[in-house]
Scaffold this motif. Structure first.
Motif, short mmCIF file in Angstrom:
data_model
loop_
_atom_site.label_atom_id
_atom_site.label_comp_id
_atom_site.label_asym_id
_atom_site.label_seq_id
_atom_site.Cartn_x
_atom_site.Cartn_y
_atom_site.Cartn_z
N TYR A 25 11.63 64.12 55.67
CA TYR A 25 12.22 64.31 54.06
C TYR A 25 11.95 65.41 53.58
O TYR A 25 12.89 66.14 53.25
CB TYR A 25 11.38 63.50 52.98
CG TYR A 25 11.44 63.88 51.57
CD1 TYR A 25 12.42 61.71 52.21
CD2 TYR A 25 11.54 63.54 50.42
CE1 TYR A 25 13.01 61.17 50.55
CE2 TYR A 25 11.79 63.04 49.56
CZ TYR A 25 13.23 61.81 49.45
OH TYR A 25 13.19 61.00 48.29
N GLY A 26 11.11 66.41 54.43
CA GLY A 26 11.31 67.89 53.91
C GLY A 26 12.30 68.28 54.60
O GLY A 26 12.75 69.60 54.08
N VAL A 27 12.35 68.19 55.78
CA VAL A 27 13.28 68.04 56.09
C VAL A 27 15.28 68.35 55.82
O VAL A 27 16.19 68.97 55.01
CB VAL A 27 13.89 67.74 58.26
CG1 VAL A 27 15.50 67.82 58.13
CG2 VAL A 27 12.94 68.07 59.02
N PHE A 28 14.68 67.06 54.92
CA PHE A 28 16.36 66.72 54.37
C PHE A 28 16.41 67.68 53.03
O PHE A 28 17.31 68.17 52.24
CB PHE A 28 16.00 65.99 53.05
CG PHE A 28 15.92 64.44 54.51
CD1 PHE A 28 16.30 64.24 55.79
CD2 PHE A 28 15.47 63.00 54.00
CE1 PHE A 28 16.09 63.44 56.33
CE2 PHE A 28 15.06 61.64 54.87
CZ PHE A 28 15.42 61.86 56.37
N THR A 77 21.77 62.34 60.11
CA THR A 77 22.79 60.66 59.25
C THR A 77 21.90 60.78 58.47
O THR A 77 22.60 60.12 57.59
CB THR A 77 21.81 59.27 60.02
OG1 THR A 77 20.95 59.39 60.23
CG2 THR A 77 23.37 59.62 61.98
N TRP A 78 20.73 60.78 57.53
CA TRP A 78 20.19 60.26 56.79
C TRP A 78 20.35 61.54 55.69
O TRP A 78 20.37 61.09 54.72
CB TRP A 78 18.19 60.41 57.13
CG TRP A 78 18.08 58.68 57.08
CD1 TRP A 78 18.20 58.50 58.85
CD2 TRP A 78 18.12 58.13 56.94
NE1 TRP A 78 18.50 57.24 58.22
CE2 TRP A 78 17.66 56.53 57.49
CE3 TRP A 78 17.67 57.67 55.38
CZ2 TRP A 78 17.06 55.79 56.97
CZ3 TRP A 78 16.86 56.06 54.44
CH2 TRP A 78 16.79 55.16 55.84
N ILE A 79 21.10 62.84 56.03
CA ILE A 79 21.29 63.56 55.02
C ILE A 79 23.22 63.21 53.73
O ILE A 79 22.81 63.53 53.59
CB ILE A 79 21.70 65.16 55.93
CG1 ILE A 79 21.28 66.67 54.47
CG2 ILE A 79 23.07 65.53 56.35
CD1 ILE A 79 20.23 66.64 54.16
N THR A 80 23.17 62.70 54.89
CA THR A 80 24.05 61.84 53.62
C THR A 80 23.75 61.30 53.06
O THR A 80 24.66 61.79 51.82
CB THR A 80 25.15 60.45 54.97
OG1 THR A 80 24.97 60.93 56.05
CG2 THR A 80 26.45 59.59 54.37
#
Length: 411
Positions: free
Chosen positions: A141-144, A215-218
């Protein structure tokens, strides 16, 4: 509106838009920016359900002989995707909503969001050090949020196009990343590992971990797009439900047909040096990034597979849930207020849940799930009623705003 509970009730301080802005206009902008805004109850409800879904997935027992429980089928991957989508919506709301901030206000927004990301990253890694082995989304989440700080200044149309590209390109990047030698997927990265194995830790968080940012940054990008439109409009809420649900169903059906009726299953079996039972288990239940043995694995749709179909399925389900929650808040706001309270402090409750995972609950099982959910809802309801903002939410909000003011001063 994700784990850190950014919301439209926490506006950043307004600043001057530029040298051409008149003092009167700047004063008016500050007045608007600092005026308290009502929370969007439906988004709190959606986030509350996402939290309860993740608790259920983490605690519900598996029985391999009869398959994964129906709760796992419903919530695995989808609850976390909903969390991430809501984070993107919140980023849009606090940065101007349908009229995005520009100039100094945008720079202040970037600092605030990036600060939240750094705090989440370090906090999540430190928390993993206390509870090793448990899969936590906090470091990811921090990276997001760090990446999201770059997205908030993009135009809505650009973000929409970027979301479409990420659905295809993200899984391809993750798949190729699996071929790289010398890197291992870390189930639960810890703070010491960030210093002893920095490259492997970062590589895992971005490319090959349980929630890889590639992928999750999508979901963050899609959430920002949704946050730029009026999600409180009834017609928008109905469209979110319809198109979100349609996308989820169609992607799942398309994957099923392609894999099992067009020979893809045979190609996967031929290319993968696993036992047949292991391949079928991975196809049935997912759980991790698909193997890098063949590109055909990207046709699969299962939780956390990080394929185009799994992104469409989880993303569509998340959009559907946002629309449903917003609609439900119109007619069931009082009845769902305990869920909304839990959704208003998910950072606090999720942290407590991770720590509670270390308690031996083998004798309780399903009862332990009910206890966790009941305690989370009760705590959130009474804390919000008598105190207000969640404890960890208050701390991270204060820290991010202070950093933004220090780095980008008002004058």
């Amino acid at each position: 509106m994700g784990i850190t509970n950014i919301s439209s009730t926490e506006p950043e301080e307004a600043g001057h838009e530029g040298p051409g802005e008149s003092p009167t206009h700047a004063k008016h902008a500050r007045a608007i920016d600092l005026k308290p805004q009502k929370r969007i109850e439906g988004l709190d409800i959606a986030r509350g359900f996402a939290l309860l879904g993740m608790i259920t997935v983490h605690l519900i027992p598996w029985d391999v002989e009869i398959g994964v429980s129906v709760f796992h089928d419903l919530f695995a991957g989808r609850a976390a995707a909903l969390f991430t989508l809501l984070a993107g919506i919140s980023l849009a709301l606090i940065t101007g909503g349908s009229t995005p901030h520009t100039g100094k206000r945008l720079r202040r927004d970037r600092v605030a969001v990036a600060t939240r990301g750094l705090i989440l990253l370090v906090f999540g890694l430190a928390l993993n050090s206390l509870a090793p082995g448990d899969i936590s989304i906090l470091p990811y989440y921090g990276v997001f949020f760090l990446v999201g700080s770059l997205f908030i200044g993009l135009r809505t149309r650009t973000l929409a196009v970027l979301t479409g590209i990420l659905i295809v390109a993200g899984p391809a990047v993750v798949h190729m990343a699996l071929w790289a030698e010398g890197f291992d997927s870390v189930r639960s990265s810890t703070l010491p590992e960030l210093f002893t194995s920095p490259l492997n830790t970062v590589y895992s968080l971005v490319f090959i971990g349980f929630y890889p940012a590639a992928t999750w940054i999508t979901f963050v990008a899609l959430g920002i797009v949704l946050g730029r439109i009026d999600v409180q409009d009834l017609s928008v809420q109905i469209k979110l439900m319809f198109f979100g649900g349609l996308t989820a169903v169609c992607s799942a059906l398309a994957s099923e047909v392609i894999v099992y009726h067009f020979g893809v299953l045979d190609r996967i079996i031929e290319a993968t040096p696993w036992e047949y039972s292991d391949i079928m288990f991975a196809l049935d239940y997912g759980g991790e990034t698909v193997p890098g043995y063949s590109w055909w694995w990207l046709m699969v749709d299962n939780p956390h597979n990080n394929t185009p179909f799994s992104l469409l399925d989880a993303g569509g389900s998340a959009v559907f849930m946002v629309g449903l929650s917003l609609l439900a808040s119109r007619v069931l706001a009082r009845e769902l207020s305990p869920i909304a309270a839990a959704g208003s402090m998910t950072f606090t409750l999720y942290t407590a849940h991770l720590l509670a995972l270390k308690i031996d609950h083998s004798e309780l099982q399903i009862m332990w799930v009910c206890i966790n959910i009941a305690v989370a809802i009760a705590f959130a309801y009474f804390w919000k009623k008598y105190i207000g903002q969640g404890p960890l939410e208050r701390l991270i909000s204060s820290a991010s705003k202070s950093a933004a003011r220090a780095v980008v001063p008002r004058v």
